[in-house]
Design a protein around this motif. Sequence first.
Motif, PDB file in Angstrom:
ATOM      1  N   ILE A 170       0.837  -1.205   0.000  1.00  0.00           N
ATOM      2  CA  ILE A 170       0.000   0.000   0.000  1.00  0.00           C
ATOM      3  C   ILE A 170       0.869   1.251   0.000  1.00  0.00           C
ATOM      4  CG2 ILE A 170      -1.620   1.350   1.402  1.00  0.00           C
ATOM      5  CD1 ILE A 170      -2.907  -1.348   2.209  1.00  0.00           C
ATOM      6  N   VAL A 171       1.898   1.259   0.846  1.00  0.00           N
ATOM      7  CA  VAL A 171       2.806   2.411   0.891  1.00  0.00           C
ATOM      8  C   VAL A 171       3.478   2.596  -0.466  1.00  0.00           C
ATOM      9  CG1 VAL A 171       4.974   3.253   1.904  1.00  0.00           C
ATOM     10  CG2 VAL A 171       3.181   2.321   3.374  1.00  0.00           C
ATOM     11  N   LYS A 172       3.915   1.504  -1.057  1.00  0.00           N
ATOM     12  CA  LYS A 172       4.589   1.567  -2.354  1.00  0.00           C
ATOM     13  C   LYS A 172       3.658   2.145  -3.422  1.00  0.00           C
ATOM     14  CE  LYS A 172       7.281  -1.433  -5.399  1.00  0.00           C
ATOM     15  NZ  LYS A 172       7.812  -2.787  -5.540  1.00  0.00           N
ATOM     16  N   CYS A 173       2.426   1.683  -3.436  1.00  0.00           N
ATOM     17  CA  CYS A 173       1.479   2.147  -4.460  1.00  0.00           C
ATOM     18  C   CYS A 173       1.051   3.592  -4.241  1.00  0.00           C
ATOM     19  CB  CYS A 173       0.245   1.255  -4.483  1.00  0.00           C
ATOM     20  SG  CYS A 173       0.560  -0.398  -5.079  1.00  0.00           S
ATOM     21  N   ARG A 174       0.749   3.927  -3.007  1.00  0.00           N
ATOM     22  CA  ARG A 174       0.228   5.265  -2.719  1.00  0.00           C
ATOM     23  C   ARG A 174       1.313   6.329  -2.791  1.00  0.00           C
ATOM     24  NH1 ARG A 174      -4.493   6.928  -2.925  1.00  0.00           N
ATOM     25  NH2 ARG A 174      -4.325   8.217  -1.087  1.00  0.00           N
ATOM     26  N   GLU A 175       2.469   6.072  -2.209  1.00  0.00           N
ATOM     27  CA  GLU A 175       3.492   7.109  -2.121  1.00  0.00           C
ATOM     28  C   GLU A 175       4.471   7.103  -3.285  1.00  0.00           C
ATOM     29  OE1 GLU A 175       5.295   6.991   1.743  1.00  0.00           O
ATOM     30  OE2 GLU A 175       3.366   7.270   2.745  1.00  0.00           O
ATOM     31  N   ARG A 176       4.917   5.934  -3.686  1.00  0.00           N
ATOM     32  CA  ARG A 176       5.915   5.884  -4.753  1.00  0.00           C
ATOM     33  C   ARG A 176       5.274   5.966  -6.131  1.00  0.00           C
ATOM     34  NH1 ARG A 176       8.102   2.064  -7.823  1.00  0.00           N
ATOM     35  NH2 ARG A 176      10.175   2.406  -8.594  1.00  0.00           N
ATOM     36  N   GLU A 177       4.179   5.230  -6.312  1.00  0.00           N
ATOM     37  CA  GLU A 177       3.523   5.187  -7.624  1.00  0.00           C
ATOM     38  C   GLU A 177       2.414   6.230  -7.768  1.00  0.00           C
ATOM     39  OE1 GLU A 177       4.426   3.134 -10.104  1.00  0.00           O
ATOM     40  OE2 GLU A 177       5.997   2.212  -8.900  1.00  0.00           O
ATOM     41  N   ARG A 178       2.030   6.875  -6.666  1.00  0.00           N
ATOM     42  CA  ARG A 178       0.982   7.910  -6.664  1.00  0.00           C
ATOM     43  C   ARG A 178      -0.343   7.401  -7.225  1.00  0.00           C
ATOM     44  NH1 ARG A 178       3.496  11.095  -3.409  1.00  0.00           N
ATOM     45  NH2 ARG A 178       5.284  12.212  -4.178  1.00  0.00           N
ATOM     46  N   MET A 179      -0.758   6.240  -6.796  1.00  0.00           N
ATOM     47  CA  MET A 179      -2.007   5.640  -7.262  1.00  0.00           C
ATOM     48  C   MET A 179      -3.165   6.059  -6.365  1.00  0.00           C
ATOM     49  SD  MET A 179      -0.997   1.713  -8.006  1.00  0.00           S
ATOM     50  CE  MET A 179      -0.088   1.219  -9.423  1.00  0.00           C
ATOM     51  N   GLY A 180      -4.369   6.031  -6.928  1.00  0.00           N
ATOM     52  CA  GLY A 180      -5.577   6.229  -6.144  1.00  0.00           C
ATOM     53  C   GLY A 180      -5.896   4.939  -5.386  1.00  0.00           C
ATOM     54  N   TRP A 181      -6.898   5.007  -4.519  1.00  0.00           N
ATOM     55  CA  TRP A 181      -7.213   3.835  -3.692  1.00  0.00           C
ATOM     56  C   TRP A 181      -7.692   2.643  -4.511  1.00  0.00           C
ATOM     57  CZ3 TRP A 181      -5.356   2.847   0.768  1.00  0.00           C
ATOM     58  CH2 TRP A 181      -4.997   3.891   1.621  1.00  0.00           C
ATOM     59  N   ARG A 182      -8.448   2.883  -5.574  1.00  0.00           N
ATOM     60  CA  ARG A 182      -8.949   1.773  -6.394  1.00  0.00           C
ATOM     61  C   ARG A 182      -7.791   1.060  -7.111  1.00  0.00           C
ATOM     62  NH1 ARG A 182     -14.166   2.010 -10.278  1.00  0.00           N
ATOM     63  NH2 ARG A 182     -14.201  -0.213 -10.718  1.00  0.00           N
ATOM     64  N   GLU A 183      -6.909   1.848  -7.717  1.00  0.00           N
ATOM     65  CA  GLU A 183      -5.730   1.265  -8.365  1.00  0.00           C
ATOM     66  C   GLU A 183      -4.845   0.553  -7.351  1.00  0.00           C
ATOM     67  OE1 GLU A 183      -4.253   4.940 -10.196  1.00  0.00           O
ATOM     68  OE2 GLU A 183      -4.016   3.738 -12.030  1.00  0.00           O
ATOM     69  N   THR A 184      -4.711   1.149  -6.162  1.00  0.00           N
ATOM     70  CA  THR A 184      -3.886   0.560  -5.104  1.00  0.00           C
ATOM     71  C   THR A 184      -4.426  -0.811  -4.714  1.00  0.00           C
ATOM     72  OG1 THR A 184      -3.218   2.712  -4.262  1.00  0.00           O
ATOM     73  CG2 THR A 184      -3.066   0.871  -2.735  1.00  0.00           C
ATOM     74  N   LEU A 185      -5.738  -0.917  -4.532  1.00  0.00           N
ATOM     75  CA  LEU A 185      -6.332  -2.204  -4.161  1.00  0.00           C
ATOM     76  C   LEU A 185      -6.015  -3.275  -5.200  1.00  0.00           C
ATOM     77  CD1 LEU A 185      -8.118  -3.870  -2.267  1.00  0.00           C
ATOM     78  CD2 LEU A 185     -10.079  -3.090  -3.596  1.00  0.00           C
TER      79      LEU A 185
END
Length: 193
Positions: free
Chosen positions: A53-68
């Motif tokens: 989750i940290v990798k997706c949200r902070e590094r990749e700048r994804m939204g919650w749907r993409e993160t899931l």
Amino acid sequence: MPSKRTLPRFLAYYREELPAFHAGFVVTLLVLSSLLNLGAFVLLLAARTTLDIVKCRERERMGWRETLGAVVQAGLLEYVLFTFLLLATIFLQESGVLFGGGVRAAAELLRGGVFFALKGVLLFRLLPVLLHPRSYIEECGVDMRRPFSSVEQSFLLALVTGLLLLGLSPAIVNGGWQKILQILRKQIVPWKL
């Protein structure tokens, strides 16, 4: 290469090239996997999922749907293995009660082998990530935005099937939800070896 030739420095730089290091790592994983129960694996999976989750949200700048979607995709094999570990716990624990004598002994051997194999593979996949979280978060690895491959789709089908079997397990196991919760309660406490 370090300026002084000492054993710790040599191991720090060249451990990946030593077959003995890999053998020791595998033996350590097998011993740990036999000692840890389901609760420890819940904690390991939660830690891995948090890193994803940290990798997706902070590094990749994804939204919650993409993160899931990306988190499920990144940990899909681990989730499938854990789901089947839960199924093995429920159904193989119950099978030991149904039979007697030699069949019970064979069921216990099967149960031990299945647990050992599933726990070993799961720990083998999780431990390197959790031992080096910063490098895991910083590494590019696979593209977090790519669609599911055909192999990942089959793992997703196995996960859904496993979750469906978990949902249907009260109808299959004598004693319903009470029996299943009793079985899982014995296995899920992480600090209980």
